[in-house]
Write a protein that holds these residues in place. Structure first.
Motif, short mmCIF file in Angstrom:
data_model
loop_
_atom_site.label_atom_id
_atom_site.label_comp_id
_atom_site.label_asym_id
_atom_site.label_seq_id
_atom_site.Cartn_x
_atom_site.Cartn_y
_atom_site.Cartn_z
N ILE A 178 0.82 -1.22 0.00
CA ILE A 178 0.00 0.00 0.00
C ILE A 178 0.86 1.27 0.00
O ILE A 178 0.58 2.19 -0.77
CB ILE A 178 -1.01 -0.03 1.16
N PRO A 179 1.92 1.38 0.81
CA PRO A 179 2.75 2.59 0.73
C PRO A 179 3.33 2.82 -0.67
O PRO A 179 3.35 3.96 -1.15
CB PRO A 179 3.86 2.33 1.75
N LEU A 180 3.79 1.76 -1.32
CA LEU A 180 4.40 1.91 -2.64
C LEU A 180 3.35 2.15 -3.73
O LEU A 180 3.58 2.91 -4.67
CB LEU A 180 5.25 0.68 -2.97
N ILE A 181 2.19 1.50 -3.62
CA ILE A 181 1.12 1.73 -4.59
C ILE A 181 0.63 3.18 -4.49
O ILE A 181 0.50 3.89 -5.48
CB ILE A 181 -0.07 0.79 -4.35
N ALA A 182 0.34 3.62 -3.26
CA ALA A 182 -0.22 4.95 -3.06
C ALA A 182 0.73 6.04 -3.53
O ALA A 182 0.33 6.98 -4.21
CB ALA A 182 -0.56 5.15 -1.58
N SER A 183 2.00 5.91 -3.19
CA SER A 183 2.97 6.93 -3.61
C SER A 183 3.19 6.90 -5.11
O SER A 183 3.39 7.96 -5.74
CB SER A 183 4.29 6.75 -2.86
N SER A 184 3.13 5.74 -5.72
CA SER A 184 3.28 5.62 -7.17
C SER A 184 2.16 6.35 -7.89
O SER A 184 2.39 7.18 -8.77
CB SER A 184 3.30 4.14 -7.57
N ILE A 185 0.92 6.04 -7.50
CA ILE A 185 -0.24 6.66 -8.15
C ILE A 185 -0.25 8.17 -7.92
O ILE A 185 -0.38 8.97 -8.84
CB ILE A 185 -1.55 6.03 -7.65
N PHE A 208 -7.08 -4.89 -8.46
CA PHE A 208 -5.78 -5.04 -7.84
C PHE A 208 -5.94 -5.40 -6.37
O PHE A 208 -5.21 -6.21 -5.83
CB PHE A 208 -5.03 -3.71 -8.00
N MET A 209 -6.92 -4.76 -5.71
CA MET A 209 -7.21 -5.03 -4.31
C MET A 209 -8.46 -5.92 -4.23
O MET A 209 -9.55 -5.48 -4.59
CB MET A 209 -7.46 -3.73 -3.55
N LYS A 210 -8.31 -7.14 -3.77
CA LYS A 210 -9.44 -8.07 -3.69
C LYS A 210 -10.26 -7.85 -2.42
O LYS A 210 -11.44 -8.17 -2.37
CB LYS A 210 -8.95 -9.52 -3.69
N LYS A 216 -9.87 0.07 1.11
CA LYS A 216 -10.20 1.30 1.84
C LYS A 216 -8.94 1.93 2.43
O LYS A 216 -8.79 3.16 2.42
CB LYS A 216 -11.21 1.01 2.94
N GLU A 217 -8.03 1.11 2.93
CA GLU A 217 -6.77 1.65 3.45
C GLU A 217 -5.98 2.35 2.34
O GLU A 217 -5.42 3.44 2.55
CB GLU A 217 -5.92 0.53 4.06
N LEU A 218 -5.96 1.74 1.15
CA LEU A 218 -5.28 2.37 0.02
C LEU A 218 -5.95 3.70 -0.33
O LEU A 218 -5.27 4.72 -0.54
CB LEU A 218 -5.31 1.43 -1.19
N ALA A 219 -7.28 3.71 -0.39
CA ALA A 219 -8.01 4.93 -0.72
C ALA A 219 -7.73 6.03 0.31
O ALA A 219 -7.48 7.19 -0.05
CB ALA A 219 -9.50 4.65 -0.81
N GLU A 220 -7.77 5.67 1.58
CA GLU A 220 -7.51 6.65 2.64
C GLU A 220 -6.10 7.21 2.54
O GLU A 220 -5.88 8.42 2.74
CB GLU A 220 -7.73 6.00 4.02
N THR A 221 -5.15 6.35 2.24
CA THR A 221 -3.75 6.79 2.11
C THR A 221 -3.60 7.77 0.95
O THR A 221 -2.94 8.82 1.08
CB THR A 221 -2.83 5.58 1.91
N MET A 222 -4.23 7.47 -0.18
CA MET A 222 -4.11 8.34 -1.35
C MET A 222 -4.84 9.68 -1.14
O MET A 222 -4.34 10.73 -1.55
CB MET A 222 -4.63 7.63 -2.60
N VAL A 223 -6.00 9.64 -0.51
CA VAL A 223 -6.71 10.89 -0.22
C VAL A 223 -5.86 11.78 0.68
O VAL A 223 -5.74 12.99 0.46
CB VAL A 223 -8.09 10.59 0.42
N ARG A 224 -5.24 11.17 1.69
CA ARG A 224 -4.39 11.94 2.60
C ARG A 224 -3.19 12.54 1.85
O ARG A 224 -2.82 13.70 2.06
CB ARG A 224 -3.91 11.05 3.74
N LEU A 225 -2.58 11.78 0.95
CA LEU A 225 -1.43 12.27 0.18
C LEU A 225 -1.83 13.47 -0.68
O LEU A 225 -1.09 14.45 -0.77
CB LEU A 225 -0.86 11.16 -0.70
N GLY A 226 -2.98 13.37 -1.33
CA GLY A 226 -3.43 14.48 -2.16
C GLY A 226 -3.63 15.74 -1.34
O GLY A 226 -3.18 16.84 -1.72
N ARG A 227 -4.27 15.59 -0.20
CA ARG A 227 -4.56 16.76 0.63
C ARG A 227 -3.29 17.33 1.25
O ARG A 227 -3.19 18.53 1.48
CB ARG A 227 -5.59 16.39 1.69
#
Length: 424
Positions: A178-185, A208-210, A216-227
Protein backbone atom coordinates in the motif's frame (compact mmCIF):
# COMPACT_ATOMS: atom_id res chain seq x y z
CA UNK A 1 26.78 10.96 5.12
CA UNK A 2 23.81 8.91 3.88
CA UNK A 3 24.48 5.61 2.10
CA UNK A 4 22.16 3.12 0.41
CA UNK A 5 23.24 0.38 2.83
CA UNK A 6 22.29 2.53 5.84
CA UNK A 7 18.86 3.34 4.35
CA UNK A 8 18.18 -0.34 3.61
CA UNK A 9 19.32 -1.40 7.09
CA UNK A 10 17.07 1.16 8.78
CA UNK A 11 13.95 -0.13 7.06
CA UNK A 12 15.03 -3.79 7.21
CA UNK A 13 15.21 -3.51 10.99
CA UNK A 14 11.76 -1.93 11.22
CA UNK A 15 12.98 1.63 11.68
CA UNK A 16 11.51 4.86 10.30
CA UNK A 17 13.32 6.55 7.41
CA UNK A 18 14.10 10.22 7.89
CA UNK A 19 13.05 12.85 5.36
CA UNK A 20 16.72 13.32 4.46
CA UNK A 21 17.20 9.60 3.85
CA UNK A 22 14.12 9.43 1.60
CA UNK A 23 15.09 12.53 -0.37
CA UNK A 24 18.59 11.20 -0.86
CA UNK A 25 17.67 7.66 -1.93
CA UNK A 26 14.99 8.75 -4.46
CA UNK A 27 17.30 11.36 -6.00
CA UNK A 28 20.26 8.98 -6.11
CA UNK A 29 18.20 6.16 -7.61
CA UNK A 30 16.79 8.46 -10.31
CA UNK A 31 20.35 9.51 -11.22
CA UNK A 32 21.65 5.93 -11.21
CA UNK A 33 23.81 6.30 -8.10
CA UNK A 34 21.75 3.69 -6.25
CA UNK A 35 21.77 0.32 -8.02
CA UNK A 36 18.65 -1.64 -8.90
CA UNK A 37 19.57 -4.43 -6.49
CA UNK A 38 19.82 -1.90 -3.64
CA UNK A 39 16.45 -0.33 -4.44
CA UNK A 40 15.00 -3.84 -4.75
CA UNK A 41 16.17 -4.60 -1.22
CA UNK A 42 14.67 -1.34 0.07
CA UNK A 43 11.36 -1.99 -1.71
CA UNK A 44 11.18 -5.47 -0.15
CA UNK A 45 11.93 -4.01 3.29
CA UNK A 46 9.06 -1.53 2.83
CA UNK A 47 6.84 -4.34 1.54
CA UNK A 48 7.53 -6.42 4.66
CA UNK A 49 7.68 -3.70 7.33
CA UNK A 50 5.37 -1.01 5.94
CA UNK A 51 5.81 2.74 6.26
CA UNK A 52 4.41 5.47 8.48
CA UNK A 53 2.16 8.18 6.97
CA UNK A 54 4.98 10.72 7.23
CA UNK A 55 7.36 8.39 5.36
CA UNK A 56 4.78 7.81 2.60
CA UNK A 57 4.22 11.57 2.27
CA UNK A 58 7.97 12.24 2.04
CA UNK A 59 8.45 9.38 -0.45
CA UNK A 60 5.66 10.76 -2.66
CA UNK A 61 7.03 14.32 -2.49
CA UNK A 62 10.52 13.12 -3.43
CA UNK A 63 9.19 11.26 -6.47
CA UNK A 64 7.24 14.34 -7.58
CA UNK A 65 10.43 16.43 -7.31
CA UNK A 66 12.32 13.90 -9.46
CA UNK A 67 10.64 15.43 -12.53
CA UNK A 68 8.48 18.30 -13.72
CA UNK A 69 4.99 19.35 -12.65
CA UNK A 70 2.60 20.42 -15.40
CA UNK A 71 1.52 24.05 -15.21
CA UNK A 72 -2.19 24.20 -16.02
CA UNK A 73 -2.75 27.70 -14.62
CA UNK A 74 -3.33 29.18 -18.07
CA UNK A 75 -6.20 26.78 -18.89
CA UNK A 76 -8.64 29.27 -17.35
CA UNK A 77 -11.05 26.77 -15.78
CA UNK A 78 -10.99 24.26 -12.92
CA UNK A 79 -8.87 21.18 -13.73
CA UNK A 80 -10.02 17.86 -12.29
CA UNK A 81 -8.29 14.52 -12.89
CA UNK A 82 -9.60 10.98 -12.36
CA UNK A 83 -7.65 7.81 -11.65
CA UNK A 84 -8.88 4.21 -11.59
CA UNK A 85 -6.85 1.46 -9.95
CA UNK A 86 -7.83 -0.76 -12.89
CA UNK A 87 -10.31 -3.48 -13.64
CA UNK A 88 -12.01 -5.57 -16.33
CA UNK A 89 -14.19 -3.74 -18.82
CA UNK A 90 -13.26 -0.46 -17.13
CA UNK A 91 -13.80 1.93 -20.02
CA UNK A 92 -15.15 4.70 -17.77
CA UNK A 93 -12.47 7.28 -18.68
CA UNK A 94 -13.68 7.37 -22.29
CA UNK A 95 -17.21 8.71 -21.68
CA UNK A 96 -16.29 10.44 -18.41
CA UNK A 97 -13.70 12.95 -19.69
CA UNK A 98 -15.94 14.54 -22.37
CA UNK A 99 -18.96 14.37 -20.05
CA UNK A 100 -17.29 16.45 -17.34
CA UNK A 101 -15.88 18.85 -19.96
CA UNK A 102 -19.45 19.74 -20.97
CA UNK A 103 -19.67 21.81 -17.78
CA UNK A 104 -16.63 24.02 -18.45
CA UNK A 105 -14.33 21.87 -16.32
CA UNK A 106 -10.98 20.78 -17.78
CA UNK A 107 -10.09 17.08 -17.59
CA UNK A 108 -6.34 16.41 -18.13
CA UNK A 109 -6.50 12.62 -18.33
CA UNK A 110 -2.95 11.31 -18.63
CA UNK A 111 -3.40 7.56 -18.97
CA UNK A 112 -1.45 4.35 -19.44
CA UNK A 113 -1.40 1.11 -21.37
CA UNK A 114 -2.71 -2.26 -20.31
CA UNK A 115 -0.59 -4.98 -18.79
CA UNK A 116 -1.89 -8.45 -17.95
CA UNK A 117 -5.62 -8.82 -17.33
CA UNK A 118 -6.44 -5.08 -16.99
CA UNK A 119 -6.96 -3.05 -20.14
CA UNK A 120 -5.23 0.24 -20.87
CA UNK A 121 -7.05 3.44 -21.84
CA UNK A 122 -4.42 4.35 -24.44
CA UNK A 123 -4.72 0.95 -26.15
CA UNK A 124 -8.48 1.41 -26.36
CA UNK A 125 -8.22 4.88 -27.89
CA UNK A 126 -5.52 3.82 -30.36
CA UNK A 127 -8.04 1.41 -31.87
CA UNK A 128 -9.65 4.57 -33.32
CA UNK A 129 -7.93 5.17 -36.70
CA UNK A 130 -5.52 8.11 -36.53
CA UNK A 131 -5.87 8.83 -32.80
CA UNK A 132 -2.62 10.22 -31.35
CA UNK A 133 -1.87 9.69 -27.66
CA UNK A 134 1.46 11.56 -27.66
CA UNK A 135 1.12 15.26 -26.92
CA UNK A 136 3.40 18.04 -25.71
CA UNK A 137 2.58 20.01 -22.58
CA UNK A 138 1.71 23.04 -24.74
CA UNK A 139 -0.68 20.94 -26.85
CA UNK A 140 -2.35 19.54 -23.72
CA UNK A 141 -2.90 23.05 -22.33
CA UNK A 142 -4.27 24.30 -25.65
CA UNK A 143 -6.71 21.40 -26.01
CA UNK A 144 -7.90 21.82 -22.41
CA UNK A 145 -8.44 25.52 -23.03
CA UNK A 146 -10.33 25.00 -26.30
CA UNK A 147 -12.23 21.74 -25.71
CA UNK A 148 -11.87 20.89 -22.02
CA UNK A 149 -10.86 17.23 -22.36
CA UNK A 150 -7.68 15.43 -23.34
CA UNK A 151 -6.69 11.78 -22.94
CA UNK A 152 -3.05 11.13 -23.72
CA UNK A 153 0.15 9.46 -22.54
CA UNK A 154 2.12 10.90 -19.65
CA UNK A 155 5.56 12.19 -20.61
CA UNK A 156 8.71 10.66 -19.15
CA UNK A 157 9.40 13.93 -17.32
CA UNK A 158 6.53 13.34 -14.86
CA UNK A 159 7.79 11.52 -11.74
CA UNK A 160 10.60 9.62 -13.55
CA UNK A 161 11.61 8.03 -10.22
CA UNK A 162 8.26 6.26 -10.16
CA UNK A 163 8.72 4.95 -13.69
CA UNK A 164 12.03 3.32 -12.71
CA UNK A 165 10.72 2.03 -9.39
CA UNK A 166 7.48 0.66 -10.86
CA UNK A 167 9.38 -1.45 -13.41
CA UNK A 168 11.60 -2.75 -10.60
CA UNK A 169 8.67 -3.61 -8.32
CA UNK A 170 6.99 -5.49 -11.17
CA UNK A 171 9.97 -7.86 -11.43
CA UNK A 172 10.73 -8.26 -7.70
CA UNK A 173 7.27 -9.19 -6.33
CA UNK A 174 6.93 -5.94 -4.38
CA UNK A 175 3.93 -4.50 -6.22
CA UNK A 176 1.28 -5.28 -3.57
CA UNK A 177 2.44 -2.75 -0.97
CA UNK A 178 0.00 0.00 0.00
CA UNK A 179 2.75 2.59 0.73
CA UNK A 180 4.40 1.91 -2.64
CA UNK A 181 1.12 1.73 -4.59
CA UNK A 182 -0.22 4.95 -3.06
CA UNK A 183 2.97 6.93 -3.61
CA UNK A 184 3.28 5.62 -7.17
CA UNK A 185 -0.24 6.66 -8.15
CA UNK A 186 -0.29 9.97 -6.33
CA UNK A 187 3.17 11.17 -7.37
CA UNK A 188 2.07 10.97 -11.01
CA UNK A 189 -1.39 12.42 -10.39
CA UNK A 190 -0.12 15.37 -8.33
CA UNK A 191 2.61 16.07 -10.90
CA UNK A 192 -0.11 16.41 -13.55
CA UNK A 193 -1.04 19.73 -11.94
CA UNK A 194 -4.81 19.32 -11.52
CA UNK A 195 -6.73 21.27 -8.87
CA UNK A 196 -8.58 18.14 -7.74
CA UNK A 197 -8.33 14.37 -8.10
CA UNK A 198 -11.13 11.80 -7.94
CA UNK A 199 -10.01 8.21 -7.31
CA UNK A 200 -11.92 5.11 -8.39
CA UNK A 201 -10.53 2.38 -6.16
CA UNK A 202 -11.70 -1.02 -7.38
CA UNK A 203 -12.53 -3.92 -5.04
CA UNK A 204 -13.07 -7.56 -6.01
CA UNK A 205 -11.71 -10.45 -8.05
CA UNK A 206 -10.94 -8.35 -11.13
CA UNK A 207 -9.28 -5.58 -9.13
CA UNK A 208 -5.78 -5.04 -7.84
CA UNK A 209 -7.21 -5.03 -4.31
CA UNK A 210 -9.44 -8.07 -3.69
CA UNK A 211 -10.21 -7.21 -0.06
CA UNK A 212 -12.45 -4.28 0.94
CA UNK A 213 -10.42 -3.36 4.04
CA UNK A 214 -7.18 -3.18 2.06
CA UNK A 215 -8.84 -1.17 -0.71
CA UNK A 216 -10.20 1.30 1.84
CA UNK A 217 -6.77 1.65 3.45
CA UNK A 218 -5.28 2.37 0.02
CA UNK A 219 -8.01 4.93 -0.72
CA UNK A 220 -7.51 6.65 2.64
CA UNK A 221 -3.75 6.79 2.11
CA UNK A 222 -4.11 8.34 -1.35
CA UNK A 223 -6.71 10.89 -0.22
CA UNK A 224 -4.39 11.94 2.60
CA UNK A 225 -1.43 12.27 0.18
CA UNK A 226 -3.43 14.48 -2.16
CA UNK A 227 -4.56 16.76 0.63
CA UNK A 228 -1.00 16.95 2.00
CA UNK A 229 -0.14 18.57 -1.35
CA UNK A 230 -3.15 20.93 -1.25
CA UNK A 231 -5.00 18.99 -3.94
CA UNK A 232 -8.71 18.35 -3.25
CA UNK A 233 -8.78 14.54 -3.33
CA UNK A 234 -11.75 12.22 -2.88
CA UNK A 235 -12.38 8.55 -3.61
CA UNK A 236 -15.10 6.08 -4.48
CA UNK A 237 -14.63 2.39 -3.69
CA UNK A 238 -16.38 0.48 -6.47
CA UNK A 239 -17.24 -3.14 -7.18
CA UNK A 240 -15.03 -5.12 -9.55
CA UNK A 241 -16.21 -8.65 -8.77
CA UNK A 242 -18.15 -8.64 -12.07
CA UNK A 243 -16.85 -7.06 -15.32
CA UNK A 244 -18.07 -3.55 -16.04
CA UNK A 245 -20.47 -3.43 -18.94
CA UNK A 246 -20.72 -6.02 -21.69
CA UNK A 247 -17.25 -5.90 -23.23
CA UNK A 248 -13.57 -6.44 -22.40
CA UNK A 249 -11.19 -5.53 -25.21
CA UNK A 250 -9.98 -2.39 -26.95
CA UNK A 251 -12.26 -1.58 -29.90
CA UNK A 252 -15.13 -3.44 -28.24
CA UNK A 253 -14.92 -1.09 -25.25
CA UNK A 254 -14.68 2.01 -27.44
CA UNK A 255 -17.86 0.91 -29.21
CA UNK A 256 -19.62 0.46 -25.87
CA UNK A 257 -18.38 3.85 -24.65
CA UNK A 258 -19.86 5.51 -27.71
CA UNK A 259 -23.19 3.82 -26.90
CA UNK A 260 -23.05 5.42 -23.44
CA UNK A 261 -22.26 8.82 -24.94
CA UNK A 262 -25.24 8.35 -27.26
CA UNK A 263 -27.55 8.02 -24.25
CA UNK A 264 -27.63 4.21 -24.11
CA UNK A 265 -25.15 1.55 -23.05
CA UNK A 266 -25.07 -0.83 -20.09
CA UNK A 267 -26.69 0.46 -16.90
CA UNK A 268 -23.65 -0.20 -14.68
CA UNK A 269 -21.30 1.74 -16.98
CA UNK A 270 -23.73 4.66 -17.07
CA UNK A 271 -24.21 4.55 -13.29
CA UNK A 272 -20.48 4.64 -12.50
CA UNK A 273 -19.74 7.26 -15.17
CA UNK A 274 -22.39 9.57 -13.72
CA UNK A 275 -21.29 8.91 -10.11
CA UNK A 276 -17.67 9.80 -10.89
CA UNK A 277 -18.76 12.81 -12.95
CA UNK A 278 -20.76 14.12 -9.97
CA UNK A 279 -17.69 13.81 -7.73
CA UNK A 280 -15.48 15.60 -10.27
CA UNK A 281 -18.02 18.38 -10.80
CA UNK A 282 -18.47 18.83 -7.04
CA UNK A 283 -14.70 19.14 -6.65
CA UNK A 284 -14.82 21.88 -9.32
CA UNK A 285 -17.54 23.73 -7.41
CA UNK A 286 -20.35 22.64 -9.73
CA UNK A 287 -22.48 20.39 -7.53
CA UNK A 288 -25.67 21.53 -9.25
CA UNK A 289 -24.61 20.22 -12.68
CA UNK A 290 -26.58 17.27 -14.10
CA UNK A 291 -24.20 14.89 -15.92
CA UNK A 292 -26.97 12.33 -16.61
CA UNK A 293 -28.81 14.94 -18.68
CA UNK A 294 -25.66 15.69 -20.69
CA UNK A 295 -25.43 12.01 -21.67
CA UNK A 296 -29.07 11.94 -22.74
CA UNK A 297 -29.15 15.15 -24.78
CA UNK A 298 -25.97 14.68 -26.86
CA UNK A 299 -23.72 17.33 -25.30
CA UNK A 300 -21.23 14.72 -24.06
CA UNK A 301 -21.14 13.11 -27.51
CA UNK A 302 -20.34 16.48 -29.08
CA UNK A 303 -17.37 16.87 -26.71
CA UNK A 304 -16.20 13.33 -27.49
CA UNK A 305 -16.20 13.99 -31.22
CA UNK A 306 -14.26 17.23 -30.76
CA UNK A 307 -11.69 15.54 -28.49
CA UNK A 308 -11.12 12.61 -30.86
CA UNK A 309 -10.83 14.91 -33.88
CA UNK A 310 -8.43 17.27 -32.08
CA UNK A 311 -6.10 14.33 -31.42
CA UNK A 312 -6.10 13.18 -35.05
CA UNK A 313 -8.73 10.46 -34.75
CA UNK A 314 -11.32 9.74 -37.43
CA UNK A 315 -14.46 9.71 -35.33
CA UNK A 316 -16.56 8.27 -38.17
CA UNK A 317 -14.15 5.53 -39.28
CA UNK A 318 -15.12 1.90 -38.63
CA UNK A 319 -13.44 0.40 -35.58
CA UNK A 320 -11.26 -2.71 -36.00
CA UNK A 321 -13.12 -6.03 -36.01
CA UNK A 322 -11.49 -9.37 -35.14
CA UNK A 323 -11.19 -11.95 -37.90
CA UNK A 324 -12.61 -14.81 -35.85
CA UNK A 325 -15.40 -15.18 -33.30
CA UNK A 326 -16.62 -18.13 -31.28
CA UNK A 327 -19.36 -18.42 -28.68
CA UNK A 328 -19.44 -20.05 -25.26
CA UNK A 329 -22.92 -21.40 -24.57
CA UNK A 330 -24.90 -22.35 -21.48
CA UNK A 331 -25.29 -26.04 -20.73
CA UNK A 332 -28.53 -25.66 -18.74
CA UNK A 333 -31.53 -23.40 -18.29
CA UNK A 334 -31.46 -20.92 -15.43
CA UNK A 335 -29.97 -17.58 -14.45
CA UNK A 336 -26.37 -16.43 -14.55
CA UNK A 337 -25.53 -16.37 -10.83
CA UNK A 338 -21.76 -15.75 -10.84
CA UNK A 339 -19.20 -14.32 -13.25
CA UNK A 340 -15.57 -13.92 -12.22
CA UNK A 341 -14.17 -10.61 -13.45
CA UNK A 342 -10.56 -11.76 -13.23
CA UNK A 343 -11.23 -14.81 -15.44
CA UNK A 344 -12.93 -12.64 -18.07
CA UNK A 345 -9.97 -10.26 -18.04
CA UNK A 346 -7.44 -13.06 -18.40
CA UNK A 347 -9.47 -14.64 -21.21
CA UNK A 348 -9.58 -11.32 -23.10
CA UNK A 349 -5.81 -11.02 -22.62
CA UNK A 350 -5.29 -14.55 -23.95
CA UNK A 351 -7.35 -13.67 -27.03
CA UNK A 352 -4.87 -10.86 -27.81
CA UNK A 353 -6.49 -7.82 -26.20
CA UNK A 354 -3.62 -7.39 -23.72
CA UNK A 355 0.11 -7.91 -23.40
CA UNK A 356 2.46 -9.95 -21.24
CA UNK A 357 5.17 -7.28 -21.12
CA UNK A 358 5.48 -3.60 -21.96
CA UNK A 359 6.03 -2.85 -25.63
CA UNK A 360 4.14 -5.81 -27.06
CA UNK A 361 1.46 -4.98 -29.66
CA UNK A 362 -2.19 -5.72 -28.92
CA UNK A 363 -4.99 -6.87 -31.20
CA UNK A 364 -7.42 -3.96 -31.32
CA UNK A 365 -10.39 -6.14 -32.26
CA UNK A 366 -9.74 -8.92 -29.74
CA UNK A 367 -11.72 -9.41 -26.56
CA UNK A 368 -14.96 -10.70 -25.12
CA UNK A 369 -18.61 -9.73 -25.45
CA UNK A 370 -20.70 -10.66 -22.43
CA UNK A 371 -24.07 -11.62 -23.88
CA UNK A 372 -25.59 -12.69 -20.54
CA UNK A 373 -24.46 -11.19 -17.26
CA UNK A 374 -25.24 -11.84 -13.60
CA UNK A 375 -28.98 -11.92 -12.90
CA UNK A 376 -30.06 -12.59 -16.50
CA UNK A 377 -31.98 -15.63 -17.68
CA UNK A 378 -30.37 -18.04 -20.11
CA UNK A 379 -31.48 -21.22 -21.86
CA UNK A 380 -29.38 -24.29 -22.63
CA UNK A 381 -27.44 -23.74 -25.87
CA UNK A 382 -27.81 -19.96 -25.66
CA UNK A 383 -24.53 -17.98 -25.91
CA UNK A 384 -23.17 -16.33 -22.77
CA UNK A 385 -19.84 -15.08 -24.17
CA UNK A 386 -18.67 -14.23 -27.69
CA UNK A 387 -14.89 -14.47 -28.09
CA UNK A 388 -13.09 -12.22 -30.62
CA UNK A 389 -9.53 -12.75 -31.94
CA UNK A 390 -7.39 -12.51 -35.05
CA UNK A 391 -5.60 -15.71 -34.04
CA UNK A 392 -8.05 -18.60 -33.58
CA UNK A 393 -5.38 -20.79 -31.97
CA UNK A 394 -5.84 -18.60 -28.88
CA UNK A 395 -9.50 -19.52 -28.43
CA UNK A 396 -9.02 -22.84 -26.60
CA UNK A 397 -6.86 -21.20 -23.92
CA UNK A 398 -9.45 -18.45 -23.44
CA UNK A 399 -12.28 -20.98 -23.13
CA UNK A 400 -10.27 -22.98 -20.61
CA UNK A 401 -9.75 -19.80 -18.56
CA UNK A 402 -13.51 -19.19 -18.45
CA UNK A 403 -14.37 -22.79 -17.60
CA UNK A 404 -16.03 -23.09 -14.18
CA UNK A 405 -15.61 -19.33 -13.62
CA UNK A 406 -19.27 -18.58 -14.26
CA UNK A 407 -22.29 -20.38 -12.91
CA UNK A 408 -25.98 -20.85 -13.64
CA UNK A 409 -28.47 -21.01 -10.79
CA UNK A 410 -32.16 -21.74 -10.48
CA UNK A 411 -33.05 -18.28 -9.13
CA UNK A 412 -32.15 -14.78 -10.35
CA UNK A 413 -29.07 -13.41 -8.56
CA UNK A 414 -29.15 -9.78 -7.55
CA UNK A 415 -26.06 -7.71 -8.20
CA UNK A 416 -24.93 -5.52 -5.31
CA UNK A 417 -24.25 -1.79 -5.54
CA UNK A 418 -21.51 -0.46 -7.85
CA UNK A 419 -20.38 2.22 -5.39
CA UNK A 420 -19.43 0.54 -2.11
CA UNK A 421 -18.11 3.53 -0.17
CA UNK A 422 -17.10 7.18 -0.52
CA UNK A 423 -14.21 9.10 1.00
CA UNK A 424 -14.27 12.87 0.75
Amino acid sequence: MITAVDVIRTKRDGGELSTAQIDWVIDAYTKGAVADEQMSALAMAIFLNGAKPREIADWTAAMIRSGITLDLSSVGKPCVDKHSTGGVGDKITLPLAPLVAVFDVAVPQLSGRGLGHTGGTLDKLESIPGFDVDMTEAAVVQQLRENGAVICAATGDLAPADKKLYALRDTTSTVESIPLIASSIMSKKIAEGADAIVLDVKVGSGAFMKDFAQAKELAETMVRLGRDHDVDTRALLTDMSIPLGRTAGNALEVRESVEVLAGGGPADVVELTVALAREMLAAAGKSDADPAAALRDGRAMDKWRKMITAQGGDVDAPLPVAKHTEEVVAEADGYVSEMDAYAVGVAAWRLGAGRERQGQPVQFGAGIEILKTVGEQVKAGEPVYRLHTDTPERIDAAKETLKDQWKIGAEPAKRGPIVLDRLA
